[in-house]
Write a protein that holds these residues in place. Structure first.
Motif, PDB file in Angstrom:
ATOM      1  N   LEU A 162       0.879  -1.275  -0.546  1.00 36.19           N
ATOM      2  CA  LEU A 162       0.031   0.017  -0.135  1.00 36.19           C
ATOM      3  C   LEU A 162       1.024   1.724   0.282  1.00 36.19           C
ATOM      4  CD1 LEU A 162      -2.681   1.650   0.375  1.00 36.19           C
ATOM      5  CD2 LEU A 162      -3.089   1.109   2.701  1.00 36.19           C
ATOM      6  N   SER A 164       0.368   5.513  -0.081  1.00 36.49           N
ATOM      7  CA  SER A 164      -0.367   6.639   1.020  1.00 36.49           C
ATOM      8  C   SER A 164       0.917   7.179   1.349  1.00 36.49           C
ATOM      9  CB  SER A 164      -1.314   5.883   1.736  1.00 36.49           C
ATOM     10  OG  SER A 164      -2.173   7.139   1.913  1.00 36.49           O
ATOM     11  N   TRP A 177      -5.557  -2.533   3.596  1.00 40.87           N
ATOM     12  CA  TRP A 177      -5.032  -2.867   2.827  1.00 40.87           C
ATOM     13  C   TRP A 177      -4.407  -4.264   2.956  1.00 40.87           C
ATOM     14  CZ3 TRP A 177      -7.090  -3.556  -1.333  1.00 40.87           C
ATOM     15  CH2 TRP A 177      -6.368  -4.551  -2.918  1.00 40.87           C
ATOM     16  N   TRP A 181      -6.904  -8.060   2.943  1.00 42.41           N
ATOM     17  CA  TRP A 181      -6.641  -9.571   2.550  1.00 42.41           C
ATOM     18  C   TRP A 181      -7.039 -10.154   3.576  1.00 42.41           C
ATOM     19  CZ3 TRP A 181      -5.519 -11.480  -1.764  1.00 42.41           C
ATOM     20  CH2 TRP A 181      -5.287 -10.881  -3.164  1.00 42.41           C
ATOM     21  N   ALA A 236      -1.502  -1.114  -3.939  1.00 38.63           N
ATOM     22  CA  ALA A 236      -2.555  -0.275  -4.040  1.00 38.63           C
ATOM     23  C   ALA A 236      -1.561   0.754  -3.675  1.00 38.63           C
ATOM     24  CB  ALA A 236      -3.474  -0.465  -2.491  1.00 38.63           C
ATOM     25  N   LEU A 238      -3.221   5.044  -2.926  1.00 39.19           N
ATOM     26  CA  LEU A 238      -4.024   5.889  -2.744  1.00 39.19           C
ATOM     27  C   LEU A 238      -4.125   7.399  -2.916  1.00 39.19           C
ATOM     28  CD1 LEU A 238      -5.617   3.886   1.058  1.00 39.19           C
ATOM     29  CD2 LEU A 238      -6.481   4.062  -1.725  1.00 39.19           C
ATOM     30  N   GLY A 249      -8.325   5.424  -6.146  1.00 42.52           N
ATOM     31  CA  GLY A 249      -7.155   4.164  -5.611  1.00 42.52           C
ATOM     32  C   GLY A 249      -7.076   3.892  -6.743  1.00 42.52           C
ATOM     33  N   PHE A 251      -4.527   0.716  -8.527  1.00 46.81           N
ATOM     34  CA  PHE A 251      -4.310  -1.063  -7.426  1.00 46.81           C
ATOM     35  C   PHE A 251      -3.393  -1.943  -9.273  1.00 46.81           C
ATOM     36  CE2 PHE A 251      -8.242   0.460  -5.814  1.00 46.81           C
ATOM     37  CZ  PHE A 251      -8.212   0.190  -4.665  1.00 46.81           C
ATOM     38  N   VAL A 275     -13.138   4.364   2.306  1.00 47.20           N
ATOM     39  CA  VAL A 275     -12.051   3.914   1.430  1.00 47.20           C
ATOM     40  C   VAL A 275     -11.910   2.062   2.133  1.00 47.20           C
ATOM     41  CG1 VAL A 275      -9.566   3.051   2.049  1.00 47.20           C
ATOM     42  CG2 VAL A 275     -10.412   5.625   1.668  1.00 47.20           C
ATOM     43  N   LEU A 279     -11.611  -0.853  -1.322  1.00 45.31           N
ATOM     44  CA  LEU A 279     -10.632  -1.396  -0.884  1.00 45.31           C
ATOM     45  C   LEU A 279     -11.208  -3.367  -0.949  1.00 45.31           C
ATOM     46  CD1 LEU A 279      -8.147  -0.191   1.765  1.00 45.31           C
ATOM     47  CD2 LEU A 279      -7.911   0.070  -0.838  1.00 45.31           C
ATOM     48  N   ALA A 282     -11.347  -3.530  -4.705  1.00 43.16           N
ATOM     49  CA  ALA A 282     -10.326  -3.758  -5.112  1.00 43.16           C
ATOM     50  C   ALA A 282     -10.263  -5.334  -4.832  1.00 43.16           C
ATOM     51  CB  ALA A 282      -9.865  -3.079  -4.908  1.00 43.16           C
TER      52      ALA A 282
END
Length: 439
Positions: A162, A164, A177, A181, A236, A238, A249, A251, A275, A279, A282
């Protein structure tokens, strides 16, 4: 009738135990940590792994999971309203699983669990968003679930990167993120995701820089530690447009130690609060990209990452073969040049004048002289040959810029030759049958 409380399994409450560590993986991790301790010191190393890190992945099962089931039910009391809501959710989920018409009691017997994403409980009303999991074996008897996943990939280690605010991270902190997962239920996916906890030494072994490494030796150690055959890198990024505003986002689904991109897309959340939903969407699209790549034969484990039977990358093998061919050609050329030099040296030896053999009564004397250039060689030869009684004089060794050697036949001894050369203006020193002359 099944008590809903017995089926309740809050998301993230059950942790996926790490895959078995083989001896080589444990050794690699131990060496890595030992090296880190020696390099940065134990205090700094503890500072890098302590703190709130790690999100335990939920248990991966082979159940049929139907999500986003929204219910709004009423009852005599809160418990009755919740029970009616769950029964309604069972029916909606069974229809979404394309199951045949069954009574609620039969459907309830097939339910393996319920995950509560969100719920609101009132005195006589129950509203919730649920995930219903059906036992695949029992549901398959009624033709639901399409018989499960036909083809499944090899174990793939997931590294969720991720970015950001210009900073890339994996397990350094608990990121949203990583959270989606960890909470993703992989049973219905064709991809065998291997998800690390992210706590302890995981943040040192797997970080945002790991996808940029190309060393197969390093990758073998990491994958062997987690029991994976290859690696997936869902990346990802952001971008916040303004404080409290939309969040864009970007990806990219990447794969393998060479960080190959399989697909990319963009999503937008209206604000920071949306968000996590973005995610989650995504992740679903990432899973579809990886599943499509698997069906097209692109998601095959890299043979160079096999610990038991490592093979060389074809491109690298071709480069090594080309290098060896070039070395062989250079060696053959050097051998040919050496043979030519030896032949030329043999011809030179054959053409060189043979040192004169001393005549009876004549002395064979060795004369050393300085030879800074070819002219000095000629002058020394002329001087010796010009002495009365010298029958023959020839060089036996020439060293331009150093000291050359000649051999002469003289009807007399070394002292007589030295006296004659001194008269000609040479400085001479005598040592037995050898003379050294210089101007």
């Amino acid at each position: 009738m099944t008590n809903p409380a017995n089926l309740l399994a809050p998301r993230g409450a059950i942790a996926l135990l790490p895959r078995g560590f083989v001896a080589r993986g444990a050794l690699a991790a131990g060496l890595l940590l030992a090296g880190a301790v020696a390099f940065v010191g134990p205090e700094r190393l503890l500072a890098q792994i302590e703190g709130e890190r790690g999100i335990a992945p939920v248990v991966a099962s082979n159940d049929i999971e139907i999500g986003n089931i929204e219910v709004d039910a009423t009852g005599k009391n809160a418990q009755d309203a919740k029970l009616n809501g769950w029964r309604e959710a069972y029916k909606k989920a069974w229809e979404a699983a394309h199951g045949p018409a069954l009574d609620v009691g039969t459907i309830e017997s097939i339910v393996a669990g319920v995950v509560v994403d969100h719920e609101e409980i009132g005195p006589h009303r129950y509203r919730a968003k649920l995930v219903i999991a059906f036992d695949r074996g029992r549901a398959g008897q009624y033709g639901a679930g399409n018989g499960g996943v036909a083809v499944r990939s090899a174990p793939m280690l997931v590294i969720p990167v991720l970015t950001s605010g210009g900073v890339s991270q994996v397990f350094e902190v608990r990121s949203p993120w990583q959270k989606v997962w960890a909470e993703y239920r992989t049973g219905a996916s064709a991809i065998d995701y291997v998800r690390a906890n992210g706590g302890g030494s995981d943040s040192l072994i797997i970080n945002a820089g790991q996808p940029g490494r190309r060393s197969r030796v390093w990758w073998r150690g990491v994958l062997d530690q987690f029991g994976a055959s290859d690696v997936l890198i869902p990346a990802a990024r952001l971008e916040r447009q303004w404080p409290g505003g939309p969040v864009k986002g970007f990806f990219t689904a990447r794969y393998g130690p060479d960080n190959i991109a399989l697909g990319s897309f963009e999503l937008t959340a209206p604000d920071d609060g949306a968000v996590p939903v973005m995610l989650a969407q995504a992740l679903a699209r990432m899973d579809q990209i990886y599943t499509d790549a698997l069906s097209r034969g692109l998601l095959r484990p890299d043979p160079t990452l096999s610990v038991d039977h490592p093979t060389m990358d074809p491109g690298l093998a071709s480069l090594i073969a080309a290098g060896r061919a070039a070395e062989a050609a250079a060696a053959a050329q050097a051998a040919a040049e050496h043979a030519a030099d030896e032949a030329a040296a043999a011809e030179a030896v054959a053409a060189a004048p043979v040192a004169p053999q001393p005549k009876p009564g004549a002395a064979a004397l060795t004369i050393q002289f300085a030879s800074p250039d070819a002219r000095a060689v000629d002058q020394a030869l002329a001087a010796v040959r010009g002495v009365a009684g010298v029958d023959n004089a020839a060089t036996t060794s020439i060293a331009i810029g150093g000291t050359s050697v000649m051999r002469a036949q003289f009807n007399g001894n070394a002292d007589a030759l030295a006296a004659a050369l001194r008269k000609a203006g040479w400085q001479v020193s005598v040592a037995g049958a050898a003379l050294r002359i210089r101007r």
